[in-house]
Design an enzyme around this catalytic site. Structure first.
Site, short mmCIF file in Angstrom:
data_model
loop_
_atom_site.label_atom_id
_atom_site.label_comp_id
_atom_site.label_asym_id
_atom_site.label_seq_id
_atom_site.Cartn_x
_atom_site.Cartn_y
_atom_site.Cartn_z
N SER A 24 -45.41 13.31 87.00
CA SER A 24 -46.84 13.59 86.14
C SER A 24 -46.66 15.26 86.05
O SER A 24 -46.22 15.95 86.04
CB SER A 24 -47.96 13.71 87.68
OG SER A 24 -48.84 14.05 87.10
N TYR A 29 -50.90 15.19 96.33
CA TYR A 29 -50.02 14.53 94.93
C TYR A 29 -49.27 14.92 94.33
O TYR A 29 -47.80 14.81 93.75
CB TYR A 29 -51.31 14.06 94.22
CG TYR A 29 -51.00 12.81 93.16
CD1 TYR A 29 -50.65 12.26 93.06
CD2 TYR A 29 -51.05 13.74 92.17
CE1 TYR A 29 -50.07 10.77 92.04
CE2 TYR A 29 -51.23 12.95 90.57
CZ TYR A 29 -50.44 11.56 90.85
OH TYR A 29 -49.86 10.96 89.80
N1 NAP Z 1 -53.98 8.11 85.24
C1 NAP Z 1 -52.65 9.42 85.17
O1 NAP Z 1 -53.78 9.68 84.97
C2 NAP Z 1 -51.53 9.41 86.15
C3 NAP Z 1 -50.99 10.52 85.74
C4 NAP Z 1 -50.06 11.20 85.81
C5 NAP Z 1 -48.87 10.30 87.02
N2 NAP Z 1 -50.07 8.57 86.96
C6 NAP Z 1 -49.01 8.49 87.75
O2 NAP Z 1 -48.66 6.70 86.93
C7 NAP Z 1 -48.13 5.70 87.66
C8 NAP Z 1 -49.44 5.39 87.64
O3 NAP Z 1 -50.79 4.90 88.42
P1 NAP Z 1 -51.82 4.19 87.21
O4 NAP Z 1 -52.82 5.53 86.62
O5 NAP Z 1 -51.69 3.33 86.19
O6 NAP Z 1 -52.69 3.66 88.38
P2 NAP Z 1 -53.64 2.82 88.81
O7 NAP Z 1 -53.84 1.57 88.17
O8 NAP Z 1 -54.21 2.66 90.33
O9 NAP Z 1 -52.21 1.61 89.25
C9 NAP Z 1 -51.31 2.08 90.68
C10 NAP Z 1 -50.09 0.88 90.52
O10 NAP Z 1 -49.49 0.81 92.08
C11 NAP Z 1 -49.67 -0.12 92.66
N3 NAP Z 1 -49.31 0.40 94.06
C12 NAP Z 1 -49.55 1.23 94.81
N4 NAP Z 1 -49.66 1.38 95.37
C13 NAP Z 1 -48.52 -0.05 95.71
C14 NAP Z 1 -47.74 -0.47 96.42
N5 NAP Z 1 -47.76 0.09 98.15
N6 NAP Z 1 -46.33 -0.91 96.48
C15 NAP Z 1 -46.70 -1.55 95.39
N7 NAP Z 1 -47.70 -1.70 94.04
C16 NAP Z 1 -47.99 -0.77 94.64
C17 NAP Z 1 -50.53 -0.55 92.16
O11 NAP Z 1 -50.70 -2.11 92.67
P3 NAP Z 1 -51.24 -2.86 93.75
O12 NAP Z 1 -52.41 -2.23 94.66
O13 NAP Z 1 -51.72 -4.17 93.18
O14 NAP Z 1 -50.42 -3.00 94.46
C18 NAP Z 1 -51.33 0.28 90.65
O15 NAP Z 1 -50.79 -1.32 89.58
C19 NAP Z 1 -48.58 6.35 90.06
O16 NAP Z 1 -46.98 6.45 90.00
C20 NAP Z 1 -49.43 7.92 88.46
O17 NAP Z 1 -49.05 8.70 89.56
C21 NAP Z 1 -51.00 8.13 86.45
#
Ligand code: NAP
Length: 260
Positions: A152, A165
């Site tokens: 991130s 985080y």
């Molecule tokens: N969106 C942003 O602005 C942003 C920026 C920087 C980094 N990121 C990173 O990108 C990644 C994806 O985030 P996102 O924005 O797409 O969020 P999101 O839509 O909330 O997706 C998070 C995903 O992680 C999975 N997950 C969470 N806990 C889990 C567990 N214990 N076992 C298996 N799967 C798990 C969830 O699936 P289930 O709940 O179905 O298990 C979901 O598919 C994360 O690592 C986040 O930190 C996001």
């Protein structure tokens, strides 16, 4: 001057992932779902893993080449069996995208210990366990491969009220470097993507809030990213033809926010 007689590879071939077998964690929504779709659209077989299997089944039904797999990345005992199951579904794995993650806000003094632990377990420990189990399999069969860790913007740029985080993502970035140095000799490349704010279930409520709207004004490009803004960096790091000499790198995709 260096002379090369390598032929120029057209972009379509450069990013053709036919023969690659990917496992994407957290593929039930947001970035992970998009990663699975993009990899499959470029010829890879993709095992889409998460806890919400209903969503994974929908994703697989709409995309030939995507196989759903139930996986809680914090259940560390289930990781080896999950990799075995993934290989039964799609063949020997060559690519791991460590994307599953959770976020929680709050100042350190107000953060319940259980919340801190949950973030570190999901965002840090799981990346260590998944990558370790994946690398062990590739090393055992003397096969090359690639790991893409989703870090991130806040891995390097800490904001108030996102300490748990930010600390977890800094660990992911450092883990990327440590893994890349250790596994380069085995032909396993390890790189990271550092997204800025991207629309997803994780961020949309904050982005719609007054504080989120103020924050967007401070992003140099004055906008939030869409998951599709990560397609290019994902394909670059996934393709051994395109990035075979890249390991230990981190690509920022953040509209310039790391500089602001
Ligand atoms: N969106 C942003 O602005 C942003 C920026 C920087 C980094 N990121 C990173 O990108 C990644 C994806 O985030 P996102 O924005 O797409 O969020 P999101 O839509 O909330 O997706 C998070 C995903 O992680 C999975 N997950 C969470 N806990 C889990 C567990 N214990 N076992 C298996 N799967 C798990 C969830 O699936 P289930 O709940 O179905 O298990 C979901 O598919 C994360 O690592 C986040 O930190 C996001």
């Amino acid at each position: 001057m260096t002379k090369t007689d390598q032929q120029v590879t057209p972009a379509q071939q450069l990013f053709d992932l036919t023969g690659e077998v990917a496992l994407v964690t957290g593929a039930s929504s947001g970035l992970g779902r998009r990663f699975a779709e993009v990899l499959a659209a470029h010829g890879a077989k993709v095992v889409a893993a998460a806890r919400r299997t209903d969503r994974l089944s929908e994703l697989a039904a709409a995309n030939p080449g995507i196989f759903p797999l139930a996986l809680d990345v914090t259940a560390t005992d289930s990781i080896d069996p999950a990799l075995e199951a993934a290989e039964r579904l799609a063949g020997p794995l060559t690519l791991l995208v460590n994307n599953a993650g959770i976020a929680n806000g709050g100042r350190i003094v107000d953060t319940p210990v259980e919340q801190w632990e949950a973030v570190q377990r999901t965002n840090v420990d799981s990346v260590w366990h998944m990558a370790r189990a994946f690398a062990q399999r590739l090393i055992a069969r003397k096969a090359p491969g690639s790991i893409i860790n989703i870090a991130s913007l806040v891995a390097e740029k800490v904001g108030v009220s996102s300490a748990s985080y930010a600390i977890s993502k800094a660990a992911v970035l450092h883990m990327t470097k440590a893994q890349s140095i250790e596994w380069a000799r085995h032909g396993i490349r390890v790189n990271a993507i550092c997204p800025g704010y991207i629309h997803s279930e994780m961020t949309d409520a904050y982005l719609a809030s007054p504080a989120g709207q103020e924050m967007i004004k401070r992003i140099p490009q004055r906008r939030v990213g869409d998951p599709s803004d990560l397609d290019g960096s994902l394909l670059l790091l996934a393709s051994r033809r395109a990035s075979g000499f890249m390991t230990g790198a981190a690509i920022a995709v953040d509209g310039g926010q790391a500089l602001s």
